[in-house]
Design a protein around this motif. Structure first.
Motif, short mmCIF file in Angstrom:
data_model
loop_
_atom_site.label_atom_id
_atom_site.label_comp_id
_atom_site.label_asym_id
_atom_site.label_seq_id
_atom_site.Cartn_x
_atom_site.Cartn_y
_atom_site.Cartn_z
N GLN A 133 0.63 9.57 42.73
CA GLN A 133 -0.57 9.93 42.00
C GLN A 133 -1.79 9.73 42.89
O GLN A 133 -1.89 8.73 43.61
CB GLN A 133 -0.74 9.07 40.75
CG GLN A 133 0.27 9.35 39.66
CD GLN A 133 -0.07 8.61 38.39
OE1 GLN A 133 0.69 7.73 37.96
NE2 GLN A 133 -1.17 8.97 37.75
N CYS B 18 -0.63 14.64 40.31
CA CYS B 18 0.66 13.95 40.26
C CYS B 18 1.71 14.79 40.98
O CYS B 18 1.88 15.97 40.68
CB CYS B 18 1.09 13.74 38.81
SG CYS B 18 2.79 13.16 38.60
N TRP C 38 2.25 12.81 31.13
CA TRP C 38 1.00 12.09 31.38
C TRP C 38 0.75 11.08 30.27
O TRP C 38 0.96 11.39 29.09
CB TRP C 38 -0.18 13.06 31.46
CG TRP C 38 -0.25 13.85 32.73
CD1 TRP C 38 0.20 15.12 32.95
CD2 TRP C 38 -0.82 13.42 33.96
NE1 TRP C 38 -0.05 15.50 34.23
CE2 TRP C 38 -0.69 14.48 34.89
CE3 TRP C 38 -1.46 12.25 34.39
CZ2 TRP C 38 -1.16 14.40 36.20
CZ3 TRP C 38 -1.92 12.17 35.69
CH2 TRP C 38 -1.77 13.24 36.58
N ALA D 202 -4.14 20.01 31.07
CA ALA D 202 -3.22 19.76 32.17
C ALA D 202 -2.48 21.04 32.50
O ALA D 202 -2.48 22.00 31.73
CB ALA D 202 -2.23 18.65 31.81
N LEU E 18 -4.10 16.74 35.80
CA LEU E 18 -4.70 16.42 34.51
C LEU E 18 -6.21 16.52 34.68
O LEU E 18 -6.77 15.83 35.54
CB LEU E 18 -4.31 15.00 34.06
CG LEU E 18 -4.88 14.51 32.73
CD1 LEU E 18 -4.33 15.32 31.56
CD2 LEU E 18 -4.58 13.02 32.54
N TYR F 255 -4.47 6.06 34.05
CA TYR F 255 -3.75 7.28 33.72
C TYR F 255 -2.47 7.32 34.56
O TYR F 255 -2.51 7.29 35.78
CB TYR F 255 -4.61 8.52 33.96
CG TYR F 255 -5.74 8.61 32.97
CD1 TYR F 255 -6.93 7.92 33.19
CD2 TYR F 255 -5.61 9.35 31.80
CE1 TYR F 255 -7.97 7.97 32.26
CE2 TYR F 255 -6.64 9.41 30.86
CZ TYR F 255 -7.80 8.71 31.10
OH TYR F 255 -8.82 8.75 30.18
N CYS G 114 1.30 9.09 35.44
CA CYS G 114 2.17 10.25 35.43
C CYS G 114 3.59 9.73 35.58
O CYS G 114 3.84 8.75 36.29
CB CYS G 114 1.79 11.15 36.60
SG CYS G 114 3.00 12.38 37.05
#
Lengths: 115, 111
Positions: A6, A23, A34, A66, A76, A89, A91
């Motif tokens: 990420q 990601c 996500w 996304a 995203l 956040y 992934c």
């Protein structure tokens, strides 16, 4: 190392701005998920893509979107950012989005701070 | 989607065995039970998965009774580095699977 990458790791931006989180799933994994994790909400599912197609939506705001590209990486997009969007956040990727329960591999996350 | 219930927190000491029980009364016939571990500011990490009876790997054991309405994650001889949040997930029985996390169990291991 989970194999999920990420970027960026950290992001600081102002309210009202737009950011893109990226990601790269594990090699061969078709599913990308996500998640948003904030202190008061726990790990919240946002959206799921499988082989380029959106498969499921969770608690994702309309300001968020996304996509998953042909090379299977995903982005995203968070727009009109608010202070409350500050969170980690994550992934995750897995081989399948259907059928058998499969292990999901998580990236290290992007820490977003909105000021 | 089967709902899970776990203790919010647990405390233990180094060298002890820790058992974390998860209730999932409405588990579907085809659902699997999966446990994840999460350290602060890191993504969750898969620990173990099972369908019925007992599963053991190098990290933990998972005990699932015949009715599958609960499961117990067993961590043998915990160390300080096992301090983390542990999540119990149920699903994957068919259709599109979304790993759905509750609040998990915060395990603190004391010296």
């Amino acid at each position: 190392d989970s194999g999920v990458t990420q970027t960026p790791k950290h992001l600081i931006t102002a309210t009202g701005q737009r950011v893109t989180l990226r990601c790269s799933p594990r090699s061969g994994d078709l599913s990308v998920y996500w998640y948003q994790q904030s202190l008061d909400q726990g790990l919240q599912f946002l959206i799921h893509y499988y082989n380029g197609e959106e498969r499921a939506k969770g608690n994702i705001l309309e300001r968020f979107s996304a996509q998953q590209f042909p090379d299977l990486h995903s982005e995203l997009n968070l727009s009109s950012l608010e202070l409350g969007d500050s969170a980690l956040y994550f992934c995750a990727s897995s081989k399948r989005g259907q059928e058998l329960n499969t292990e999901a591999f998580f990236g290290q996350g992007t820490r977003l701070t909105v000021v | 989607l089967a709902k899970t219930t776990q203790p919010i927190s647990m405390d233990s000491y180094e060298g002890q065995e820790v058992n974390i029980t998860c209730s999932h009364n409405n588990i579907a016939t085809n659902d699997y039970i999966t446990w994840y571990q999460q350290f602060p500011s890191q993504g969750p990490r898969f620990i173990i998965q099972g369908y019925k009876t007992k599963v053991t790997n190098e990290v933990a054991s998972l005990f699932i009774p015949a009715d599958r309405k609960s499961s117990t994650l067993s961590l043998p001889r915990v160390s300080l580095s096992d301090t983390a949040v542990y999540y119990c997930l149920v699903g994957g029985g068919g259709g599109s699977y979304i790993p759905t996390f509750g609040r998990g169990t915060s395990l603190i291991v004391h010296p």
